[in-house]
Each structure stands twice: as structure tokens, then as C-alpha cells.
Design an enzyme around this catalytic site. Structure first.
Site, PDB file in Angstrom:
ATOM      1  N   ARG A  60     -12.186  -4.218 -21.148  1.00  0.00           N
ATOM      2  CA  ARG A  60     -11.071  -4.577 -20.860  1.00  0.00           C
ATOM      3  C   ARG A  60     -10.723  -5.156 -19.386  1.00  0.00           C
ATOM      4  NH1 ARG A  60      -8.056   1.063 -23.154  1.00  0.00           N
ATOM      5  NH2 ARG A  60      -8.946   0.682 -25.310  1.00  0.00           N
ATOM      6  N   ASP A 168       6.885   3.461 -20.573  1.00  0.00           N
ATOM      7  CA  ASP A 168       5.605   3.456 -20.530  1.00  0.00           C
ATOM      8  C   ASP A 168       5.151   2.863 -19.160  1.00  0.00           C
ATOM      9  OD1 ASP A 168       3.293   3.317 -23.207  1.00  0.00           O
ATOM     10  OD2 ASP A 168       2.805   2.045 -21.355  1.00  0.00           O
TER      11      ASP A 168
HETATM   12  C1  LIG Z   1      -2.063   5.724 -27.279  1.00  0.00           C
HETATM   13  S1  LIG Z   1      -0.561   5.159 -26.829  1.00  0.00           S
HETATM   14  C2  LIG Z   1       0.745   6.238 -27.771  1.00  0.00           C
HETATM   15  C3  LIG Z   1       1.850   5.508 -28.477  1.00  0.00           C
HETATM   16  C4  LIG Z   1       2.703   6.425 -28.928  1.00  0.00           C
HETATM   17  N1  LIG Z   1       3.167   7.592 -28.133  1.00  0.00           N
HETATM   18  C5  LIG Z   1       2.221   7.202 -30.205  1.00  0.00           C
HETATM   19  O1  LIG Z   1       1.870   8.357 -30.183  1.00  0.00           O
HETATM   20  O2  LIG Z   1       2.000   6.180 -31.089  1.00  0.00           O
HETATM   21  C6  LIG Z   1      -0.567   5.810 -25.396  1.00  0.00           C
HETATM   22  C7  LIG Z   1       0.408   5.153 -24.041  1.00  0.00           C
HETATM   23  O3  LIG Z   1       0.530   5.716 -23.022  1.00  0.00           O
HETATM   24  C8  LIG Z   1       0.857   5.082 -21.901  1.00  0.00           C
HETATM   25  N2  LIG Z   1       0.396   5.825 -20.771  1.00  0.00           N
HETATM   26  C9  LIG Z   1      -0.862   5.978 -20.173  1.00  0.00           C
HETATM   27  N3  LIG Z   1      -0.870   6.511 -18.959  1.00  0.00           N
HETATM   28  C10 LIG Z   1       0.501   6.539 -18.557  1.00  0.00           C
HETATM   29  C11 LIG Z   1       1.182   7.045 -17.251  1.00  0.00           C
HETATM   30  N4  LIG Z   1       0.762   7.667 -16.271  1.00  0.00           N
HETATM   31  N5  LIG Z   1       2.706   6.873 -17.338  1.00  0.00           N
HETATM   32  C12 LIG Z   1       3.302   6.342 -18.621  1.00  0.00           C
HETATM   33  N6  LIG Z   1       2.563   5.964 -19.450  1.00  0.00           N
HETATM   34  C13 LIG Z   1       1.199   5.814 -19.565  1.00  0.00           C
HETATM   35  C14 LIG Z   1      -0.159   3.911 -22.215  1.00  0.00           C
HETATM   36  O4  LIG Z   1       0.226   2.601 -21.585  1.00  0.00           O
HETATM   37  C15 LIG Z   1       0.014   3.896 -23.832  1.00  0.00           C
HETATM   38  O5  LIG Z   1       1.215   2.849 -24.161  1.00  0.00           O
END
Ligand SMILES: C[S@@+](CC[C@H](N)C(=O)[O-])C[C@H]1O[C@@H](n2cnc3c(N)ncnc32)[C@H](O)[C@@H]1O
Length: 298
Positions: A60, A168
Site C-alpha cells: 500500500r 472517516d
Molecule cells: C473496512 S471499512 C468499514 C466501512 C463500513 N463501516 C462497513 O462496515 O462497511 C473501515 C473504515 O474505518 C476507517 N478508519 C480506520 N481508522 C480510523 C480512525 N482512526 N478514525 C476514523 N476512521 C477510521 C477506514 O479509513 C475505513 O474506511
């Protein structure tokens, strides 16, 4: 041409202690590089990267090295240290954004039956405010799903004050979410009754894409927000969806986050988490009321 390259790599690995796979990498990537980037991910996003994520980090973050014209991760670490703005691109690069419409659809059945319908059909409580938070909303499929469910149940002309906050840490996915444009194939999971909320993009000229309609778009506010930093709002939520996000955090970060979620959910409100997540030792203020569905005690 490939054979001499592997031979060179083998010779290099014999002297450097790297495996052949590591030695043929496009960019030099040492243990120290991995540890330093993993530490940054933990400090700035709460994301815990175990040793098994070494290749993932390499793949990545390599995109950033290419974009910046760098040839080694050591150079990239120096670049990060000197350019604060790069931290955002680094976090964007390492976050996992997998999502889809109506993912874990039982949550939306519960949300409709136990949160939305009681709100819409019950006596108008307080100021008629209804707030939902999609925390870690990725490219927007989750908040648009929430919006579809809400829109269908809110009577036309209703004066309820309804908002979905979608946040996000990753600014790239948020920009895509705000755009609300998805390939037709993304709608396989969307029940027919909700498809009316997505229209052919550019009046059908954008062939295979559908755009979220104003009906649902107007319910959502997209914001960049890092869950491990202070949250800039005071109002409480009727429901919080934080699904498949805490899975990337260590236990201490996760339990601190759960305490904060509880404080931000109205008494009697709901918290939905991802299918593979669970709380070790349920918090005394939370009741498990369904599959990965929790209620803050009233
Ligand atoms: C796998 S996706 C989940 C998307 C959705 N909630 C779902 O279940 O389909 C995880 C998301 O969490 C976000 N994320 C990770 N660490 C984070 C943080 N510290 N604060 C906010 N968002 C975060 C990532 O950027 C990513 O878009």
C-alpha cells in the site's frame, strides 16, 4: 532478463540477510521501516499493524513512493518526517476501506423496526431531532443505506429534524462518498424497494453508474474525523454504526472508544458493530439485544 535479476537478488540476500522475495522488491524495505510506519499508524490512527501486515504495508505504501519518485522506504520516512501533509496520504494508503450497500443487512432490519419506526410513529419527542452516526463510513455505502431506510419511513412533508453524520479518517474515500457515484454492480445487495433512491448518472450518459439522489443525499453530512482524537460535537445520537473499524484497533484503543461511544449515544439508543467484533466483558451500560447490536441502558 528475469533470471539474472533473481540471481543478483539471491547474491544480495546472502549478504543482506533478506529473503529472496524481499530482495526482489521494487523498494528497499527494512524491519526498521516497517516498525517505524507501524508506530505512526498506531499513534495517528489507532491502527495496530502486526508483523503479519508487513507485505500489506509494503504494497500500500509503495504507491506513495512511486507517486513521490522515491526509491526506498527510508527516504519515504524522511519525507514523512519533513512534510506534515504527507501523514494524511500515508493514513489514506494504509486504511482498509472494504464496504458495501446493506452489508450485514440484519442491522438495517433492526434499525428500521426498533429505531426508525418507533421514532417516526411515536409521539414527537423533544425537538424532533433524530441523529445517526456512521463512524468509519468509507466510500459511503453504509450512510447511504441508513439514509434509504430512513427516507422510506419518514412521511412526506415531515418536519422531523433528521441527520446522518458520516465520518472517516481517510480523505480519499470521503471524497468518493460525498460524490455518491457507484457502478451498477454495487447494487446487487440493494433490495428493490430502495433502488428508486439511486438514479442513472448524467441523465444516463454515464452508462454503468448510478448516483445517490438528493432525497437521501440531503440527509447526510460527510466529515473527516479521526476516531482517536477529540470529537467536535456535543449532541447525542439515536444510533451509532461503527462496523468493521475497531477490528483494526488494539484492545486498549477499542475499549476507550466504546466508553466514548456510550457517552455519545442517547440513553436507550443503539450501537451496531461489525460481524467479527465483540466486546470482551460487556460494558455495564450496554445490553446485547441482537447479533452485534447493543443498546445503551435507558
Ligand atoms: C473496512 S471499512 C468499514 C466501512 C463500513 N463501516 C462497513 O462496515 O462497511 C473501515 C473504515 O474505518 C476507517 N478508519 C480506520 N481508522 C480510523 C480512525 N482512526 N478514525 C476514523 N476512521 C477510521 C477506514 O479509513 C475505513 O474506511
Amino acid at each position: 532478463m528475469a533470471v539474472p535479476r533473481v540471481k543478483e537478488a539471491s547474491a544480495a540476500s546472502a549478504t543482506s540477510g533478506l529473503t529472496t522475495a524481499e530482495a526482489v522488491r521494487e523498494f528497499a524495505f527494512s524491519d526498521a521501516d516497517f516498525r517505524s510506519l507501524a508506530q505512526l499508524a498506531r499513534e495517528h490512527a489507532g491502527i495496530a499493524l502486526s508483523d503479519s501486515k508487513r507485505n500489506l504495508v509494503y504494497t500500500r505504501v509503495s504507491r506513495r513512493l512511486r507517486a513521490l519518485g522515491l526509491t526506498a522506504f527510508k527516504q519515504y520516512r524522511n519525507y514523512l518526517a519533513q512534510n506534515e501533509a504527507e501523514l494524511e496520504s500515508f493514513i489514506n494508503a494504509i486504511s482498509t476501506n472494504l464496504t458495501k450497500f446493506f452489508r450485514e443487512s440484519h442491522h438495517f432490519d433492526h434499525f428500521r423496526n426498533h429505531v426508525v419506526i418507533p421514532f417516526v410513529s411515536g409521539p414527537r419527542s423533544g425537538d424532533g431531532r433524530f441523529r445517526v452516526w456512521s463512524a468509519g463510513c468509507s466510500t459511503g455505502e453504509e450512510p447511504y443505506t441508513i439514509a434509504c431506510v430512513l427516507k422510506r419511513e419518514i412521511p412526506a412533508g415531515s418536519r422531523h429534524d433528521i441527520r446522518i453524520l458520516a465520518t472517516d479518517i481517510d480523505s480519499d474515500v470521503l471524497a468518493r462518498a460525498a460524490r455518491g457515484l457507484y457502478p451498477v454492480s454495487a447494487f446487487d445487495n440493494v433490495p428493490r424497494i430502495y433502488r428508486e433512491y439511486f438514479k442513472p448518472a448524467s441523465g444516463g450518459r454515464d452508462g454503468d453508474n448510478l448516483m445517490a439522489s438528493e432525497d437521501i443525499r440531503s440527509l447526510i453530512v460527510f466529515r473527516r474525523l479521526n476516531l482517536i482524537e477529540p470529537w467536535p460535537f456535543r449532541g447525542k445520537f439515536d444510533a451509532v454504526f461503527c462496523r468493521n473499524v475497531m477490528i483494526y484497533f488494539d484492545n486498549a484503543t477499542k475499549s476507550a472508544l466504546i466508553d466514548r461511544f456510550i457517552q455519545t449515544i442517547k440513553p436507550g439508543g443503539f450501537l451496531y458493530i461489525g460481524h467479527s467484533e465483540s466486546f470482551h466483558g460487556l460494558h455495564p451500560e450496554l445490553q446485547l439485544v441482537g447479533r452485534t447490536t447493543y443498546r445503551r441502558k435507558p
